[in-house]
Write a protein that holds these residues in place. Sequence first.
Motif, PDB file in Angstrom:
ATOM      1  N   ALA A  49       0.873  -1.218   0.042  1.00 15.14           N
ATOM      2  CA  ALA A  49      -0.074  -0.079  -0.125  1.00 15.14           C
ATOM      3  C   ALA A  49       0.704   1.269  -0.054  1.00 15.14           C
ATOM      4  CB  ALA A  49      -0.934  -0.133   1.380  1.00 15.14           C
ATOM      5  N   LEU A  50       2.015   1.281   0.984  1.00 12.70           N
ATOM      6  CA  LEU A  50       2.773   2.446   0.803  1.00 12.70           C
ATOM      7  C   LEU A  50       3.725   2.767  -0.561  1.00 12.70           C
ATOM      8  CD1 LEU A  50       4.697   1.870   4.139  1.00 12.70           C
ATOM      9  CD2 LEU A  50       2.934   3.715   3.560  1.00 12.70           C
ATOM     10  N   LEU A  51       3.768   1.803  -1.168  1.00 10.19           N
ATOM     11  CA  LEU A  51       4.556   1.714  -2.383  1.00 10.19           C
ATOM     12  C   LEU A  51       3.610   1.890  -3.730  1.00 10.19           C
ATOM     13  CD1 LEU A  51       7.036  -1.410  -2.429  1.00 10.19           C
ATOM     14  CD2 LEU A  51       7.747   1.202  -2.122  1.00 10.19           C
ATOM     15  N   THR A  52       2.339   1.449  -3.671  1.00 12.88           N
ATOM     16  CA  THR A  52       1.592   1.730  -4.821  1.00 12.88           C
ATOM     17  C   THR A  52       0.381   2.274  -4.440  1.00 12.88           C
ATOM     18  OG1 THR A  52       0.332  -0.194  -4.307  1.00 12.88           O
ATOM     19  CG2 THR A  52       2.359  -0.576  -5.704  1.00 12.88           C
ATOM     20  N   GLN A  53      -0.019   2.959  -3.307  1.00 11.63           N
ATOM     21  CA  GLN A  53      -1.493   3.385  -3.031  1.00 11.63           C
ATOM     22  C   GLN A  53      -2.660   2.780  -3.433  1.00 11.63           C
ATOM     23  OE1 GLN A  53      -0.880   6.132  -0.830  1.00 11.63           O
ATOM     24  NE2 GLN A  53       1.155   5.809  -0.735  1.00 11.63           N
ATOM     25  N   TRP A  54      -2.470   1.307  -3.743  1.00  7.09           N
ATOM     26  CA  TRP A  54      -3.518   0.656  -4.138  1.00  7.09           C
ATOM     27  C   TRP A  54      -4.616   0.545  -3.330  1.00  7.09           C
ATOM     28  CZ3 TRP A  54      -5.471  -4.559  -2.887  1.00  7.09           C
ATOM     29  CH2 TRP A  54      -4.836  -4.987  -1.586  1.00  7.09           C
ATOM     30  N   ASP A  55      -4.345   0.626  -2.028  1.00  4.59           N
ATOM     31  CA  ASP A  55      -5.606   0.689  -1.127  1.00  4.59           C
ATOM     32  C   ASP A  55      -6.571   1.711  -1.088  1.00  4.59           C
ATOM     33  OD1 ASP A  55      -3.611   2.093   0.081  1.00  4.59           O
ATOM     34  OD2 ASP A  55      -4.188   1.837   1.951  1.00  4.59           O
ATOM     35  N   GLY A  56      -6.311   2.759  -1.980  1.00  3.69           N
ATOM     36  CA  GLY A  56      -6.948   4.021  -1.902  1.00  3.69           C
ATOM     37  C   GLY A  56      -8.140   3.836  -3.027  1.00  3.69           C
TER      38      GLY A  56
END
Length: 431
Positions: free
Chosen positions: A231-238
Motif C-alpha cells: 500500500a505504501l509503494l503503490t497506494q492501491w488501497d485508496g
Amino acid sequence: MQSATLHAAALDTALLFAIAASVILPGLAFVIAIERLGVNQALGSAVQSLRLPRAQQVLLLVLGLGPMLESLTGFGVSLVATVPLLLALLPRPVGLRLALVGMAVMPWGTLGVATAVGASLAGLDTRALSAASAVASAPVFLLGAALSLRWAGASGPAAWRALAGLGALFLAVLYGLGRATGPELAGVGAGLAVVLAVLVPAGRSAGIAWPRAAWPYAALVACVLALKALALLTQWDGHGALRGQAVVFKPLASPGIALLAALAWVAWREHRALAAGGHPPLLPALRARAQRPLWTILAFLALSQILVKGGFLQGLVQSLAGLPPPAAAPLVALLGALSGYLTGSTLGGNALFMPAVALLPEGLRLALAALHNSAAGHAAMGSIPIAMVALGLARATRDEEGTLVRFGFALACLNAALLALAGAAWVAWLR
C-alpha cells in the motif's frame, strides 16, 4: 422520520458495519482454524518450559503474549493461551484475575478495527488517534502490570526494574507503530517486542526454540506487513472507496484482507491436519460464532447513527461544549467506559458516543477521542462477556463466577477513574 435523515443514517450504518464485518468474519475464521490445529496449546507449553522468574512470567503474559494475540485476532482469543498458562503458574484466584488484567491492558483487538471506526466517526486521522490513544492508555498499562506483579507475589527491585524496562519498551513501540502505520500493527508490535525481549535471552540460555506449531501467527504478521508495504509503494488501497455522508470505507485497506490471506495460507499448508481432525465444516462453525457479535454490532451502529443524524446528541454535545475542557475530559472518559462496559466491545462503545466527540471543538478533539477510545476499550475488556470467556476456559465454579464478574467491574471502574484523572491533566496541559 425524514427520508433524507433515515437514508444518511442507513448508509453510514451500512458502511461502518462493512468495516467491522470485513475484519470480524475472517478474524473468527482464522481463530477457528488455529484452535483446530492446537496452536495456542503449543505456544503455552513452550512458555511453561522456559521456567522464567515470576516477574518475567507475569509481564510476558500481561504485556506481551496476551496483548499480541488479542491485537491479532480479538474476541478474547488471547485468553485461550493465557488462562491455562496463568492457572498453571499461579493460584487459581490470582490466575483468573490476571487473565482479566491482561485483557484490560490491550483493548486494540482485531488489528485495531475499533480504533479505525472510532477515527472515522470522530473525523480524525487513524494514525493520529492510534498514537494519541497510546498516550491516553499509558497509566492503565503501567498500573495493570504493577498490580499483576503485586498479586502474583513478584516484588523487589528486580521485578520493578523489569516492569520499568518492559513497560517503556511496550509504550515506545505502541506509540511509534501507531503513529507510523496505524493501529493494525501497533498492538501486535508492542506485545511482540515484549515477548522477544523476554523469550529470546531465556530461549538461548535454555536451548528452547519458538514452537513450530505457532507459525500461523507469524504468517498473519507477515501478511499484514506485506500488504502495508504494498500500500505504501503503490497506494492501491485508496481505490474503490465507498463514501457515505460522514463515513468512508476503503475495502482494499481493510485488515480483513491480511486475515483472509493468512487463513488461506494456513488452510493450504495444513489442509490434511484440518481435514483429519473430524471437525465440522468451517462455514457453519463461523456462522454460529459470528451471528451474535455481528447482530449486536449492527444494532449499536444503527443506534449511534440514528442518534447523530436525528440530532439526539445535540444536548449532550452542548453540555460538553459548555464545560471547561479539564471538566469535559473526565466526562468523555466516563461515557466511554460506560459504553464499552455495557456493550462488551470497544467498537460498540465507540459507536455509541464517539459521534458526539466529533462535534466538539477541533483543537481538543483528538485528545478527547483518544480518551473515549481508550476508556471504552479498557472497560470492555473487564466486562461480563470477557469474564465469562475466562471462566469457561478455567471450568470455574459458581462462586468463582461471582467473584470474577465483580472483579471485572471493579477493574473497569478503576481504569475509568484513572483515565478521567489523566485526561483532565492532559487536556489542561494541552491548553
